[in-house]
Scaffold this active site. Structure first.
Site, PDB file in Angstrom:
ATOM      1  N   ASP A  67       0.858  -1.190   0.000  1.00  0.00           N
ATOM      2  CA  ASP A  67       0.000   0.000   0.000  1.00  0.00           C
ATOM      3  C   ASP A  67       0.892   1.238   0.000  1.00  0.00           C
ATOM      4  O   ASP A  67       1.105   1.882   1.016  1.00  0.00           O
ATOM      5  CB  ASP A  67      -0.927  -0.024   1.226  1.00  0.00           C
ATOM      6  CG  ASP A  67      -2.058   0.992   1.125  1.00  0.00           C
ATOM      7  OD1 ASP A  67      -2.132   1.704   0.102  1.00  0.00           O
ATOM      8  OD2 ASP A  67      -2.865   1.082   2.075  1.00  0.00           O
ATOM      9  N   PHE A 117       9.827   3.100  -6.876  1.00  0.00           N
ATOM     10  CA  PHE A 117       9.211   4.053  -5.937  1.00  0.00           C
ATOM     11  C   PHE A 117       8.130   4.911  -6.601  1.00  0.00           C
ATOM     12  O   PHE A 117       8.086   6.134  -6.415  1.00  0.00           O
ATOM     13  CB  PHE A 117      10.269   4.985  -5.305  1.00  0.00           C
ATOM     14  CG  PHE A 117      11.207   4.344  -4.322  1.00  0.00           C
ATOM     15  CD1 PHE A 117      10.992   3.063  -3.836  1.00  0.00           C
ATOM     16  CD2 PHE A 117      12.326   5.044  -3.868  1.00  0.00           C
ATOM     17  CE1 PHE A 117      11.879   2.485  -2.916  1.00  0.00           C
ATOM     18  CE2 PHE A 117      13.213   4.476  -2.945  1.00  0.00           C
ATOM     19  CZ  PHE A 117      12.986   3.190  -2.470  1.00  0.00           C
ATOM     20  N   ASN A 174      14.304   3.415   3.771  1.00  0.00           N
ATOM     21  CA  ASN A 174      14.515   2.405   2.727  1.00  0.00           C
ATOM     22  C   ASN A 174      15.708   2.808   1.862  1.00  0.00           C
ATOM     23  O   ASN A 174      15.614   3.726   1.053  1.00  0.00           O
ATOM     24  CB  ASN A 174      13.251   2.257   1.875  1.00  0.00           C
ATOM     25  CG  ASN A 174      13.356   1.115   0.875  1.00  0.00           C
ATOM     26  OD1 ASN A 174      14.403   0.481   0.735  1.00  0.00           O
ATOM     27  ND2 ASN A 174      12.278   0.846   0.163  1.00  0.00           N
ATOM     28  N   SER A 177      16.179  -0.732  -1.926  1.00  0.00           N
ATOM     29  CA  SER A 177      15.479  -1.126  -3.148  1.00  0.00           C
ATOM     30  C   SER A 177      16.480  -1.196  -4.296  1.00  0.00           C
ATOM     31  O   SER A 177      17.297  -0.292  -4.462  1.00  0.00           O
ATOM     32  CB  SER A 177      14.386  -0.109  -3.497  1.00  0.00           C
ATOM     33  OG  SER A 177      13.924  -0.330  -4.817  1.00  0.00           O
ATOM     34  N   GLY A 270       9.011 -13.066  -2.436  1.00  0.00           N
ATOM     35  CA  GLY A 270       8.227 -14.293  -2.331  1.00  0.00           C
ATOM     36  C   GLY A 270       9.075 -15.476  -1.908  1.00  0.00           C
ATOM     37  O   GLY A 270      10.187 -15.333  -1.387  1.00  0.00           O
TER      38      GLY A 270
END
Length: 339
Positions: A67, A117, A174, A177, A270
């Site tokens: 989200d 982003f 962060n 990434s 995952g």
């Protein structure tokens, strides 16, 4: 029921499916519909836990990236999460990288993204956080804009920190990434030192200004050498950071070679990330010696591997890709059992 929903959204492009799901959860979080969602989910209460000085209703959270703009906080909250991490958000809105930029690796239960982003900017997200009725903890994950030079990257983090501080249960920096050029360089050497020093200085000023202490965690990559991990742990301790999230997505493809979409650039999350992230947690725990709490993230898709991350040293857990493949029952199972 989720299997039917999953079958439908898996016919769609991965990003369109994600956007559709966010809209569904936004609607489900509406006061008119939320009781219906809650009655369908029957989310257990879970086990409260205090980490970083924050009281979490339970130790299971939603990872950042699900989200990005805080559009569906109340919908996600109804699934039973003890905390939600919204973002990554940047000072100003940006489109992110070119589409398509999300790819499923269905046989491996993995996802590759190179989003970059994409978000509506910090002001938009803060309004959503202010308007949310969710009673759990909301973490705000902050990043830098793509076109901000690395040398000025800390200015973007400070800008977002100033905006988010009064509304966040905790804040995540962060710097891991793989989809923003050179961002991961901020994890190393002088860049890392300078960034954390600036952030801690600003945190002290804001704590005084708002008369409350909001903890700050750092999210790290899984693709670290032994010496890099040791150096990062040392720097986190030296700057007295409040927490560390291990880990972000991986650029490695060792576990998915030859599979459809495995050649796509971006960060892999995952199940293929499961073992790697747990190993980083274990090593980080050994280096930190309990001085900084670890939030475990990466490939959690069931009770067994969630428990493995707790045993490796994580105090809180976050899920995202596992939720896509297994649905709300995953959250329910984890909340019911993880202490």
């Amino acid at each position: 029921m989720y299997q039917l929903f999953r079958h439908g959204i898996f016919q769609m492009d991965a990003e369109k499916a994600h956007d559709f799901t966010i809209q569904c959860l936004k609607l489900a979080g509406n006061p008119l519909f939320q009781p219906i969602l809650k009655s369908l989910i029957h989310a257990p209460k879970g086990f409260p836990k205090t980490v970083m000085g924050v009281n979490f209703p339970n130790p299971i959270g939603l990872a950042a990236g699900a989200d990005k703009n805080g559009d569906a906080i109340d919908g996600f909250g109804a699934l039973g999460f003890g905390f939600l991490e919204v973002g990554t958000v940047t000072p100003v809105a940006q489109d992110g990288n070119a589409k398509p930029r999300q790819f499923r690796l269905i046989e491996a239960e993995g996802i590759i993204n190179r989003n970059g982003f994409n978000n509506n900017g910090i002001d938009y997200l803060i309004e959503n956080v202010k308007n949310a009725r969710y009673k759990g903890v909301i973490g705000i994950n902050i990043g830098k804009n793509k076109f901000t030079p690395l040398e000025q990257g800390k200015d973007d983090y400070i800008f977002c920190l100033n905006k988010a501080y009064n509304y966040a249960g905790y804040i995540t920096v962060n710097i891991s990434s793989p989809n923003t050029p050179d961002l991961r360089q901020l994890q190393y050497g002088d860049y890392f030192d300078d960034l954390l020093r600036s952030i801690k200085d600003r945190q002290a000023i804001l704590a005084n200004q708002y008369n409350k202490y909001v903890p700050i965690a750092v999210k790290i990559a899984p693709d670290l050498t032994e010496s890099e991990l040791v150096q990062i742990a040392d720097t986190l301790v030296r700057h007295k950071m409040d927490g560390v999230i291990a880990t972000n997505t991986t650029i490695s493809r060792d576990t998915v070679m030859g599979m459809k979409n495995a050649e796509q650039q971006g960060g892999l999350s995952g199940k293929p990330l499961q073992h790697k992230s747990t190993e980083i947690i274990k090593r980080l725990h050994q280096e930190l010696k309990g001085q900084i709490p670890i939030i475990g993230s990466g490939g959690i898709d069931g009770l067994q591997n969630a428990q493995e991350k707790i045993e490796a040293g994580a105090e809180l857990l976050q899920v995202y890709s596992g939720l896509i493949y297994h649905g709300p029952k995953l959250v329910k199972e984890l909340v019911k059992n993880i202490k």
